[in-house]
Design a protein around this motif. Structure first.
Motif, mmCIF file in Angstrom:
data_model
loop_
_atom_site.group_PDB
_atom_site.id
_atom_site.type_symbol
_atom_site.label_atom_id
_atom_site.label_comp_id
_atom_site.label_asym_id
_atom_site.label_seq_id
_atom_site.Cartn_x
_atom_site.Cartn_y
_atom_site.Cartn_z
ATOM 1 N N PRO A 1 0.800 -1.228 0.000
ATOM 2 C CA PRO A 1 0.000 0.000 0.000
ATOM 3 C C PRO A 1 0.831 1.276 0.000
ATOM 4 C CG PRO A 1 -0.010 -1.001 2.180
ATOM 5 C CD PRO A 1 0.697 -1.964 1.271
ATOM 6 N N ASN A 2 2.041 1.239 0.556
ATOM 7 C CA ASN A 2 2.825 2.456 0.785
ATOM 8 C C ASN A 2 3.957 2.637 -0.216
ATOM 9 O OD1 ASN A 2 3.794 0.119 2.083
ATOM 10 N ND2 ASN A 2 4.973 1.268 3.585
ATOM 11 N N ALA A 3 3.726 2.236 -1.467
ATOM 12 C CA ALA A 3 4.731 2.404 -2.528
ATOM 13 C C ALA A 3 4.782 3.867 -2.960
ATOM 14 C CB ALA A 3 4.369 1.524 -3.717
ATOM 15 N N LEU A 4 5.991 4.424 -3.023
ATOM 16 C CA LEU A 4 6.150 5.824 -3.422
ATOM 17 C C LEU A 4 6.771 5.947 -4.804
ATOM 18 C CD1 LEU A 4 5.945 8.842 -2.693
ATOM 19 C CD2 LEU A 4 8.197 8.645 -1.602
ATOM 20 N N VAL A 5 8.009 5.447 -4.976
ATOM 21 C CA VAL A 5 8.733 5.619 -6.232
ATOM 22 C C VAL A 5 9.949 4.702 -6.182
ATOM 23 C CG1 VAL A 5 10.134 7.538 -5.341
ATOM 24 C CG2 VAL A 5 9.645 7.418 -7.800
ATOM 25 N N VAL A 6 10.489 4.338 -7.355
ATOM 26 C CA VAL A 6 11.662 3.464 -7.452
ATOM 27 C C VAL A 6 12.735 4.172 -8.268
ATOM 28 C CG1 VAL A 6 12.556 1.247 -8.319
ATOM 29 C CG2 VAL A 6 10.282 1.352 -7.260
ATOM 30 N N GLU A 7 13.978 3.943 -7.915
ATOM 31 C CA GLU A 7 15.099 4.577 -8.608
ATOM 32 C C GLU A 7 15.358 3.945 -9.982
ATOM 33 O OE1 GLU A 7 19.656 5.947 -7.506
ATOM 34 O OE2 GLU A 7 18.712 4.339 -6.371
ATOM 35 N N TRP A 8 15.731 4.788 -10.938
ATOM 36 C CA TRP A 8 16.221 4.336 -12.253
ATOM 37 C C TRP A 8 17.587 4.952 -12.452
ATOM 38 C CZ3 TRP A 8 17.175 6.509 -17.282
ATOM 39 C CH2 TRP A 8 17.301 5.553 -18.293
ATOM 40 N N HIS A 9 18.604 4.097 -12.582
ATOM 41 C CA HIS A 9 19.999 4.525 -12.483
ATOM 42 C C HIS A 9 20.754 4.306 -13.795
ATOM 43 C CE1 HIS A 9 22.837 5.587 -9.142
ATOM 44 N NE2 HIS A 9 23.731 5.270 -10.051
ATOM 45 N N TRP A 10 20.028 4.236 -14.906
ATOM 46 C CA TRP A 10 20.658 3.803 -16.162
ATOM 47 C C TRP A 10 20.716 4.890 -17.237
ATOM 48 C CZ3 TRP A 10 22.168 -1.311 -17.799
ATOM 49 C CH2 TRP A 10 22.168 -2.245 -16.747
ATOM 50 N N GLY A 11 20.513 6.135 -16.870
ATOM 51 C CA GLY A 11 20.400 7.162 -17.893
ATOM 52 C C GLY A 11 21.699 7.738 -18.400
ATOM 53 N N HIS A 12 22.713 7.818 -17.557
ATOM 54 C CA HIS A 12 23.932 8.508 -17.942
ATOM 55 C C HIS A 12 25.146 7.672 -17.554
ATOM 56 C CE1 HIS A 12 21.118 11.785 -18.300
ATOM 57 N NE2 HIS A 12 20.848 11.707 -17.026
ATOM 58 N N PRO A 13 26.123 7.524 -18.418
ATOM 59 C CA PRO A 13 26.120 8.034 -19.792
ATOM 60 C C PRO A 13 25.096 7.308 -20.670
ATOM 61 C CG PRO A 13 27.972 6.586 -19.471
ATOM 62 C CD PRO A 13 27.339 6.748 -18.119
ATOM 63 N N ALA A 14 24.921 7.820 -21.852
ATOM 64 C CA ALA A 14 23.871 7.303 -22.734
ATOM 65 C C ALA A 14 24.053 5.823 -23.067
ATOM 66 C CB ALA A 14 23.827 8.131 -24.022
ATOM 67 N N SER A 15 25.302 5.344 -23.054
ATOM 68 C CA SER A 15 25.553 3.941 -23.388
ATOM 69 C C SER A 15 24.864 3.003 -22.396
ATOM 70 C CB SER A 15 27.060 3.670 -23.402
ATOM 71 O OG SER A 15 27.631 3.953 -22.134
ATOM 72 N N ARG A 16 24.718 3.443 -21.147
ATOM 73 C CA ARG A 16 24.033 2.600 -20.162
ATOM 74 C C ARG A 16 22.561 2.442 -20.516
ATOM 75 N NH1 ARG A 16 25.452 0.970 -15.463
ATOM 76 N NH2 ARG A 16 23.560 1.627 -14.388
ATOM 77 N N HIS A 17 21.946 3.501 -21.018
ATOM 78 C CA HIS A 17 20.546 3.395 -21.421
ATOM 79 C C HIS A 17 20.405 2.422 -22.584
ATOM 80 C CE1 HIS A 17 16.532 5.517 -22.626
ATOM 81 N NE2 HIS A 17 16.342 4.355 -22.046
ATOM 82 N N GLU A 18 21.359 2.435 -23.491
ATOM 83 C CA GLU A 18 21.306 1.498 -24.613
ATOM 84 C C GLU A 18 21.440 0.061 -24.113
ATOM 85 O OE1 GLU A 18 20.433 2.381 -27.687
ATOM 86 O OE2 GLU A 18 20.201 4.347 -26.727
ATOM 87 N N GLN A 19 22.277 -0.165 -23.100
ATOM 88 C CA GLN A 19 22.395 -1.500 -22.508
ATOM 89 C C GLN A 19 21.089 -1.906 -21.843
ATOM 90 O OE1 GLN A 19 25.801 -1.038 -19.908
ATOM 91 N NE2 GLN A 19 27.210 -1.781 -21.451
ATOM 92 N N TRP A 20 20.456 -0.966 -21.168
ATOM 93 C CA TRP A 20 19.167 -1.229 -20.518
ATOM 94 C C TRP A 20 18.136 -1.714 -21.530
ATOM 95 C CZ3 TRP A 20 16.736 -0.966 -15.690
ATOM 96 C CH2 TRP A 20 15.354 -0.816 -15.691
ATOM 97 N N LYS A 21 18.107 -1.086 -22.684
ATOM 98 C CA LYS A 21 17.084 -1.396 -23.692
ATOM 99 C C LYS A 21 17.203 -2.810 -24.246
ATOM 100 C CE LYS A 21 16.507 3.351 -25.435
ATOM 101 N NZ LYS A 21 16.708 4.234 -26.613
ATOM 102 N N VAL A 22 18.398 -3.381 -24.239
ATOM 103 C CA VAL A 22 18.584 -4.711 -24.839
ATOM 104 C C VAL A 22 18.790 -5.802 -23.799
ATOM 105 C CG1 VAL A 22 19.540 -3.705 -26.941
ATOM 106 C CG2 VAL A 22 21.101 -4.427 -25.107
ATOM 107 N N TYR A 23 18.734 -5.452 -22.520
ATOM 108 C CA TYR A 23 19.061 -6.401 -21.458
ATOM 109 C C TYR A 23 18.100 -7.578 -21.417
ATOM 110 C CZ TYR A 23 21.897 -7.134 -17.231
ATOM 111 O OH TYR A 23 22.813 -7.591 -16.311
ATOM 112 N N VAL A 24 16.829 -7.311 -21.692
ATOM 113 C CA VAL A 24 15.828 -8.385 -21.707
ATOM 114 C C VAL A 24 15.177 -8.447 -23.083
ATOM 115 C CG1 VAL A 24 15.363 -8.321 -19.235
ATOM 116 C CG2 VAL A 24 14.052 -6.830 -20.759
#
Length: 418
Positions: free
Chosen positions: A354-377
């Protein structure tokens, strides 16, 4: 005759439902009520691991061809041999008795460090993999096994790649936060290389350091639209006096929270900071198990708790921590730098509390990490305009893209069974 059949059906359905939502009866209900072919009881046959970047992935295999995958982060140094030491508690066991296996491994390690750290981090990866198996065996998403869904999506915040008006990439990074649809962002204001520091060991901040930290917050608050909330992290580095000064200085910015303004091990000091300010105080990413959160909650030392579900003990332990916090009307905002696998697992827990607020997303910078995120699954990018919509597929509901992820593997580490 027809009425008798109806009675039998209702009796059977009620029994199955009661068993399904009782953790102790989960295995029996699954084996008798949901298996069309009355197959033999599931047994664990093999456990394997792989280390990718800062993540430890564990796979648990069964004799029925079902396998589960879990993830752990941060305290993973030495976790591979620790998981190997768990084999005697896993091989041949029924993987659907998740909590019983977890408790057996935890109590068996009382003299091996099973109160926190690497031991619990390793156990976390195993626990999440067991829930993945349980979901796949029942044909249900994990959130259904944790009590059911309270919301369809989980709000995410972006751990920003900039915090400084002198950063030439600042506007590009800030534009990315806005364009990706985040409604919250976080910056770090601790700086070991601040030229104003007088001492490399002592973290008592002088006036110039205080001014520099405040300016970082001011810059981000000026640069982000008002609807994007801002959180600030001090990484538990500073002393009590500095923490109280910063919390007071930052009150005009109406922060989402100020994170770990003092080291996490002294709960009384954390409470002192909280009582000195209107700025919400958040902590918990460096605590383990529900026991680690007990005093934090009992002493009302924080406004928001931040367990890392990939190292604090796992999904059910996260649920138990959330329930403890809920009795104090304190929301949960998990720390997370996990891959899409661990992040989706965390989101299954978040939609069930019931008490969920927000979750961290740590993959934005540098941009290459976001690209890795997109293909991880294999399902691709699970982040949608600042939210993650929890899948209804069985188990965690996402599958690792082995071909892509293996290229990210930490050098010198084995890839599961190879």
């Amino acid at each position: 005759m027809r009425q008798m059949d109806r009675r039998r059906f209702l009796h059977s359905a009620a029994g199955a439902a009661a068993g399904l939502f009782s953790l102790q009866g989960l295995s029996a209900a699954i084996q008798t009520a949901t298996t069309p072919y009355q197959r033999p009881r599931l047994k664990i046959t093999k456990v394997s691991t792989a280390v990718v970047g800062g993540s430890l992935h564990a796979r648990i295999y069964t004799d029925q061809g079902i396998f589960g995958q879990g993830e752990a982060v941060d305290a993973i140094s030495g976790a591979v041999p620790i998981i190997e030491s768990f084999r005697g508690h896993l091989i041949g066991r029924d993987p659907l008795n998740v909590d019983a296996i977890w408790e057996r491994i935890r109590t068996a390690g009382i003299f091996a460090g099973a109160q926190a750290g690497q031991y619990i981090t390793a156990l976390t990866a195993v626990e999440i993999a067991l829930w993945d198996i349980a979901g796949k065996a029942t044909g249900l998403p994990i959130y259904q096994l944790l009590g059911g869904k309270m919301r369809d999506r989980v709000r995410m915040y972006c751990d920003s790649g900039t915090n400084n008006r002198k950063d030439p990439n600042a506007q590009k990074f800030i534009s990315q936060i806005i364009d990706m649809g985040f409604t919250a962002a976080k910056i770090d204001i601790d700086d070991a290389n601040d030229p104003a520091r007088f001492d490399r060991v002592n973290w008592t901040a002088n006036n110039q350091e205080i001014d520099n930290m405040v300016d970082k917050v001011a810059f981000m608050r000026e640069s982000l639209p008002k609807h994007i909330e801002l959180a600030v992290d001090m990484h538990g580095r500073y002393d009590l006096g500095t923490a109280k000064r910063m919390a007071k200085e930052l009150e005009p910015f109406r922060l989402l929270w100020l994170e770990e303004p003092v080291p996490p091990e002294n709960v009384d000091a954390m409470r002192d900071v909280r009582q000195s300010t209107h700025t919400p105080i958040c902590a918990g990413e460096n605590l383990f198990l529900r026991h680690g959160f007990r005093q934090l909650l009992e002493k009302q030392a924080v406004d928001i708790i931040m367990p890392d579900i990939q190292k604090c003990g796992g999904l059910l332990e996260g649920r138990k921590i959330a329930d403890m916090a809920h009795t104090y009307y304190i929301p949960m905002a998990p720390h997370a730098q996990a891959s899409p696998i661990g992040t989706m697992a965390t989101c299954h827990m978040m939609v069930a509390i019931p008490n969920a607020l927000v979750v961290e997303w740590h993959w934005g910078h540098p941009a290459s990490r976001h690209e890795q995120w997109k293909v991880y699954v294999k399902e691709g990018d699970i982040l949608q305009k600042g939210y993650i919509y929890v899948t209804d597929k069985p188990g965690i509901g996402v599958e690792m893209n082995d071909e892509a992820v293996r290229k990210m593997q930490r050098p010198g580490q084995k890839w599961f069974d190879t």
